[in-house]
Write an enzyme that holds these catalytic residues in place. Structure first.
Site, PDB file in Angstrom:
ATOM      1  N   ASP A  51      -7.593  -0.077  -7.816  1.00 25.71           N
ATOM      2  CA  ASP A  51      -9.055   0.064  -7.696  1.00 25.71           C
ATOM      3  C   ASP A  51      -9.548  -0.184  -6.271  1.00 25.71           C
ATOM      4  O   ASP A  51     -10.743  -0.324  -6.042  1.00 25.71           O
ATOM      5  CB  ASP A  51      -9.754  -0.899  -8.674  1.00 25.71           C
TER       6      ASP A  51
ATOM      7  N   HIS B  34      -8.714  -2.852  -4.342  1.00 22.54           N
ATOM      8  CA  HIS B  34      -8.858  -4.253  -3.924  1.00 22.54           C
ATOM      9  C   HIS B  34      -7.776  -4.656  -2.926  1.00 22.54           C
ATOM     10  O   HIS B  34      -6.685  -4.082  -2.900  1.00 22.54           O
ATOM     11  CB  HIS B  34      -8.923  -5.211  -5.126  1.00 22.54           C
TER      12      HIS B  34
ATOM     13  N   GLU C 207     -11.998  -7.970  -5.652  1.00 22.20           N
ATOM     14  CA  GLU C 207     -12.233  -6.851  -6.563  1.00 22.20           C
ATOM     15  C   GLU C 207     -13.441  -6.036  -6.100  1.00 22.20           C
ATOM     16  O   GLU C 207     -14.244  -6.514  -5.295  1.00 22.20           O
ATOM     17  CB  GLU C 207     -12.486  -7.399  -7.971  1.00 22.20           C
TER      18      GLU C 207
END
Ligand code: GLP
Length: 263
Positions: free
Chosen positions: A136, A138, A143
């Site tokens: 994603d 990160h 995050e």
């Protein structure tokens, strides 16, 4: 950002190890920022090999890891402390009392985060930071949505990250929900940053962080604001890059000019 596309993950590991050697040869007391996950394992294996054959020494180096799970004893097989000792520290000539990871067992997590930031500062800052990337986007455990100015702190892991990391634990339910991580702002203070990405499962995150806008929704995109970043990618991770041909041309020109592969 220098984007280096290599044929396979082994070439990525070798190039990353070359960069470690270059830095540690010049600065034997270098401060190294280290990462966990599957991606850097090949690099650590190459460093172990070179250390055991006398090509690189770590005796004077200091290390700081990016992150650690909260609530796992450091001796837990899946703690990042165990990961680093099993995959690197116990096989090389490093002084383990200068190998730092945040403690996920601390009673006062906020104080632990503060202490970690101070330790990095007292060491003179990180010379070389190695990063992987989450699917994603990160970095560390920052995050999507993380402040791009964030410092070391506690973060809740997304379901996607816990699912990605479940392969190390057996089931997603065993993956901790919280971690301490260096912040994006902490990472950006490193002198040189090398991000490693291998495999097609990282292709979208790679495209977003290199060619997309700078956004907290892709924390790795903050690296576009850093003057000294090298992205080492294998062919799979580079699949979705629009300007692949251009990066390859630049790399050819740059290697020819410099007579070495990574400056
Ligand atoms: C974890 C780590 C990251 C790492 C990421 C990707 O979330 N905190 O530092 O980059 O996993 O891991 P892998 O290399 O296994 O894909």
């Amino acid at each position: 950002m220098r984007v280096v596309i290599l044929p396979d993950s082994q070439s990525v590991s070798i190039r990353a190890a070359d960069i470690f050697c270059f830095v540690v040869e010049q600065y034997p007391d270098a401060v190294l920022g280290l990462a966990t996950g599957g991606t850097p394992i090949g690099t650590y294996q190459e460093l172990i090999r070179r250390n055991q054959t006398g090509q690189i020494r770590f005796a004077e180096a200091t290390t700081f890891n990016l992150d650690e799970y909260v609530g796992l004893a450091r001796t837990h097989p899946q703690s990042y402390w165990s990961f680093m000792h099993n995959n690197l520290f116990s096989h090389i000539d490093i002084a383990t009392d200068r190998c730092y990871l945040p403690s996920g067992e601390s009673d006062d997590i906020q104080e632990e985060c503060h202490r970690y930031e101070e330790l990095i500062e007292q060491s003179g800052g990180i010379d070389l930071q190695i990063l992987g990337i989450g699917s994603d986007g990160h970095i560390g455990f920052n995050e999507p949505g993380s402040s791009l100015a964030s410092r070391t702190r506690i973060k809740a892991l997304t379901q996607r990250t816990r699912q990605d990391n479940a392969r190390f634990f057996g089931s997603i339910d065993d993956v901790p929900q919280l971690a301490i991580t260096m912040g994006v702002g902490t990472i950006l203070e490193a002198e040189l940053i090398v991000l490693l990405a291998t495999g097609e499962s990282k292709a979208e995150a790679v495209k977003n962080f290199i060619e997309g806008p700078v956004t907290s929704m892709v924390p790795a995109s903050a690296l576009q604001m850093h003057p000294n970043v090298i992205a080492l990618l294998d062919a799979g991770a580079a699949t979705l890059l629009q300007r692949r041909d251009y990066y390859n041309e630049v790399e050819q020109i740059q290697s020819a000019l410099e007579g070495n592969h990574f400056l």
